[in-house]
Design a protein around this motif. Structure first.
Motif, PDB file in Angstrom:
ATOM      1  N   PRO A 139      27.128  10.218  21.899  1.00 22.84           N
ATOM      2  CA  PRO A 139      27.984  11.481  22.328  1.00 22.84           C
ATOM      3  C   PRO A 139      28.137  12.521  23.397  1.00 22.84           C
ATOM      4  O   PRO A 139      28.431  13.421  23.386  1.00 22.84           O
ATOM      5  CB  PRO A 139      26.176  12.096  22.286  1.00 22.84           C
ATOM      6  CG  PRO A 139      25.907  10.717  21.605  1.00 22.84           C
ATOM      7  CD  PRO A 139      26.677   9.749  21.851  1.00 22.84           C
ATOM      8  N   PHE A 140      28.043  11.616  25.026  1.00 22.39           N
ATOM      9  CA  PHE A 140      28.624  12.165  25.758  1.00 22.39           C
ATOM     10  C   PHE A 140      30.032  12.521  25.815  1.00 22.39           C
ATOM     11  O   PHE A 140      30.463  13.218  26.793  1.00 22.39           O
ATOM     12  CB  PHE A 140      27.853  10.900  27.041  1.00 22.39           C
ATOM     13  CG  PHE A 140      26.453  11.481  27.312  1.00 22.39           C
ATOM     14  CD1 PHE A 140      25.897  12.643  27.785  1.00 22.39           C
ATOM     15  CD2 PHE A 140      25.725  10.667  27.116  1.00 22.39           C
ATOM     16  CE1 PHE A 140      24.214  12.942  27.752  1.00 22.39           C
ATOM     17  CE2 PHE A 140      24.429  10.699  27.142  1.00 22.39           C
ATOM     18  CZ  PHE A 140      23.123  11.480  27.483  1.00 22.39           C
ATOM     19  N   ILE A 141      30.362  10.570  25.502  1.00 22.77           N
ATOM     20  CA  ILE A 141      31.803  10.172  25.629  1.00 22.77           C
ATOM     21  C   ILE A 141      32.605  12.249  24.744  1.00 22.77           C
ATOM     22  O   ILE A 141      33.421  12.989  24.763  1.00 22.77           O
ATOM     23  CB  ILE A 141      32.519  10.267  25.546  1.00 22.77           C
ATOM     24  CG1 ILE A 141      32.127   8.894  26.719  1.00 22.77           C
ATOM     25  CG2 ILE A 141      34.087   9.522  24.811  1.00 22.77           C
ATOM     26  CD1 ILE A 141      32.210   7.132  26.192  1.00 22.77           C
ATOM     27  N   GLY A 142      31.986  12.237  23.484  1.00 22.08           N
ATOM     28  CA  GLY A 142      32.451  13.111  22.422  1.00 22.08           C
ATOM     29  C   GLY A 142      32.371  15.042  22.892  1.00 22.08           C
ATOM     30  O   GLY A 142      32.698  15.925  23.190  1.00 22.08           O
ATOM     31  N   LEU A 143      31.247  15.056  23.916  1.00 17.91           N
ATOM     32  CA  LEU A 143      30.869  16.728  24.226  1.00 17.91           C
ATOM     33  C   LEU A 143      32.470  16.461  25.886  1.00 17.91           C
ATOM     34  O   LEU A 143      32.632  17.849  25.364  1.00 17.91           O
ATOM     35  CB  LEU A 143      29.899  16.684  25.259  1.00 17.91           C
ATOM     36  CG  LEU A 143      29.075  17.370  26.050  1.00 17.91           C
ATOM     37  CD1 LEU A 143      28.923  19.116  24.582  1.00 17.91           C
ATOM     38  CD2 LEU A 143      27.749  17.773  26.383  1.00 17.91           C
ATOM     39  N   VAL A 144      32.095  15.276  26.505  1.00 12.46           N
ATOM     40  CA  VAL A 144      33.008  15.889  27.138  1.00 12.46           C
ATOM     41  C   VAL A 144      34.774  15.715  26.945  1.00 12.46           C
ATOM     42  O   VAL A 144      35.434  16.964  26.806  1.00 12.46           O
ATOM     43  CB  VAL A 144      33.449  14.619  28.820  1.00 12.46           C
ATOM     44  CG1 VAL A 144      34.044  15.013  28.821  1.00 12.46           C
ATOM     45  CG2 VAL A 144      31.649  15.099  29.108  1.00 12.46           C
TER      46      VAL A 144
ATOM     47  N   THR B 124      23.074  -5.334  22.996  1.00  7.92           N
ATOM     48  CA  THR B 124      22.969  -3.989  24.059  1.00  7.92           C
ATOM     49  C   THR B 124      24.273  -3.666  24.021  1.00  7.92           C
ATOM     50  O   THR B 124      24.825  -2.292  24.360  1.00  7.92           O
ATOM     51  CB  THR B 124      23.285  -4.869  24.925  1.00  7.92           C
ATOM     52  OG1 THR B 124      22.074  -6.135  25.393  1.00  7.92           O
ATOM     53  CG2 THR B 124      23.396  -4.531  27.001  1.00  7.92           C
ATOM     54  N   GLY B 125      25.158  -3.894  23.668  1.00 13.08           N
ATOM     55  CA  GLY B 125      26.552  -3.211  23.586  1.00 13.08           C
ATOM     56  C   GLY B 125      26.451  -2.101  22.722  1.00 13.08           C
ATOM     57  O   GLY B 125      27.163  -1.299  22.339  1.00 13.08           O
ATOM     58  N   ASP B 126      25.591  -2.803  21.117  1.00 10.55           N
ATOM     59  CA  ASP B 126      25.634  -1.292  20.170  1.00 10.55           C
ATOM     60  C   ASP B 126      24.706  -0.948  20.706  1.00 10.55           C
ATOM     61  O   ASP B 126      25.087   1.067  21.054  1.00 10.55           O
ATOM     62  CB  ASP B 126      25.251  -1.873  18.810  1.00 10.55           C
ATOM     63  CG  ASP B 126      25.803  -2.868  18.054  1.00 10.55           C
ATOM     64  OD1 ASP B 126      27.156  -2.765  18.637  1.00 10.55           O
ATOM     65  OD2 ASP B 126      25.285  -3.733  17.664  1.00 10.55           O
ATOM     66  N   PHE B 127      23.996  -0.865  21.358  1.00 12.27           N
ATOM     67  CA  PHE B 127      22.889   0.438  21.918  1.00 12.27           C
ATOM     68  C   PHE B 127      23.877   1.413  23.439  1.00 12.27           C
ATOM     69  O   PHE B 127      23.376   2.629  23.404  1.00 12.27           O
ATOM     70  CB  PHE B 127      22.088  -0.577  22.920  1.00 12.27           C
ATOM     71  CG  PHE B 127      20.886   0.934  23.980  1.00 12.27           C
ATOM     72  CD1 PHE B 127      20.058   1.240  23.495  1.00 12.27           C
ATOM     73  CD2 PHE B 127      20.898   0.288  25.626  1.00 12.27           C
ATOM     74  CE1 PHE B 127      19.521   2.536  23.973  1.00 12.27           C
ATOM     75  CE2 PHE B 127      20.360   1.845  25.924  1.00 12.27           C
ATOM     76  CZ  PHE B 127      19.861   2.475  25.527  1.00 12.27           C
ATOM     77  N   LEU B 128      24.740   0.795  24.491  1.00 13.08           N
ATOM     78  CA  LEU B 128      25.036   1.324  25.237  1.00 13.08           C
ATOM     79  C   LEU B 128      26.638   2.046  24.261  1.00 13.08           C
ATOM     80  O   LEU B 128      26.253   3.530  24.799  1.00 13.08           O
ATOM     81  CB  LEU B 128      25.740   0.440  26.450  1.00 13.08           C
ATOM     82  CG  LEU B 128      25.355  -0.244  27.614  1.00 13.08           C
ATOM     83  CD1 LEU B 128      25.679  -1.156  27.781  1.00 13.08           C
ATOM     84  CD2 LEU B 128      24.553   1.064  28.010  1.00 13.08           C
ATOM     85  N   GLY B 129      26.997   1.597  23.770  1.00 14.39           N
ATOM     86  CA  GLY B 129      27.727   2.661  22.641  1.00 14.39           C
ATOM     87  C   GLY B 129      28.055   3.451  21.783  1.00 14.39           C
ATOM     88  O   GLY B 129      27.751   4.841  22.074  1.00 14.39           O
ATOM     89  N   GLY B 130      25.814   3.280  21.960  1.00 13.73           N
ATOM     90  CA  GLY B 130      25.356   4.421  20.556  1.00 13.73           C
ATOM     91  C   GLY B 130      24.992   5.368  22.133  1.00 13.73           C
ATOM     92  O   GLY B 130      24.714   6.617  21.763  1.00 13.73           O
ATOM     93  N   VAL B 131      24.278   5.496  22.547  1.00 13.23           N
ATOM     94  CA  VAL B 131      23.828   6.329  24.209  1.00 13.23           C
ATOM     95  C   VAL B 131      25.520   7.151  24.552  1.00 13.23           C
ATOM     96  O   VAL B 131      25.340   8.011  24.615  1.00 13.23           O
ATOM     97  CB  VAL B 131      23.044   5.939  24.716  1.00 13.23           C
ATOM     98  CG1 VAL B 131      23.111   6.106  25.897  1.00 13.23           C
ATOM     99  CG2 VAL B 131      21.402   5.117  24.627  1.00 13.23           C
ATOM    100  N   ALA B 132      26.077   6.372  24.653  1.00 11.36           N
ATOM    101  CA  ALA B 132      27.598   7.100  25.918  1.00 11.36           C
ATOM    102  C   ALA B 132      28.183   7.443  24.043  1.00 11.36           C
ATOM    103  O   ALA B 132      28.854   9.075  25.184  1.00 11.36           O
ATOM    104  CB  ALA B 132      28.590   5.799  26.299  1.00 11.36           C
TER     105      ALA B 132
END
Length: 64
Positions: free
Chosen positions: A52-57, A42-50
């Motif tokens: 790109p968004f953190i990188g864009l911001v 679950t942690g790997d999934f949440l980190g993988g999803v979040a």
């Protein structure tokens, strides 16, 4: 100028309220599982999803 400062303060307060609530909900959902492999996936999934968004911001903030 003050209007922009008020908007930024409101946005900051909103994120400071919503952020901990999201973490709390995730902790309740993921923390309910005692299986370490489930929590890891679950942690790997949440980190993988979040990520790109953190990188864009981050890129937007750096360009500003």
């Amino acid at each position: 100028m003050k209007n922009q400062e008020e908007k930024m303060a409101t946005t900051a307060r909103t994120y400071m309220t919503i952020g901990p609530l999201v973490v709390l909900v995730l902790w309740i959902v993921v923390g309910a599982s005692q299986n370490a492999s489930t929590r890891g996936l679950t942690g790997d999934f949440l980190g993988g999803v979040a990520s790109p968004f953190i990188g864009l911001v981050s890129a937007i903030l750096v360009s500003l």
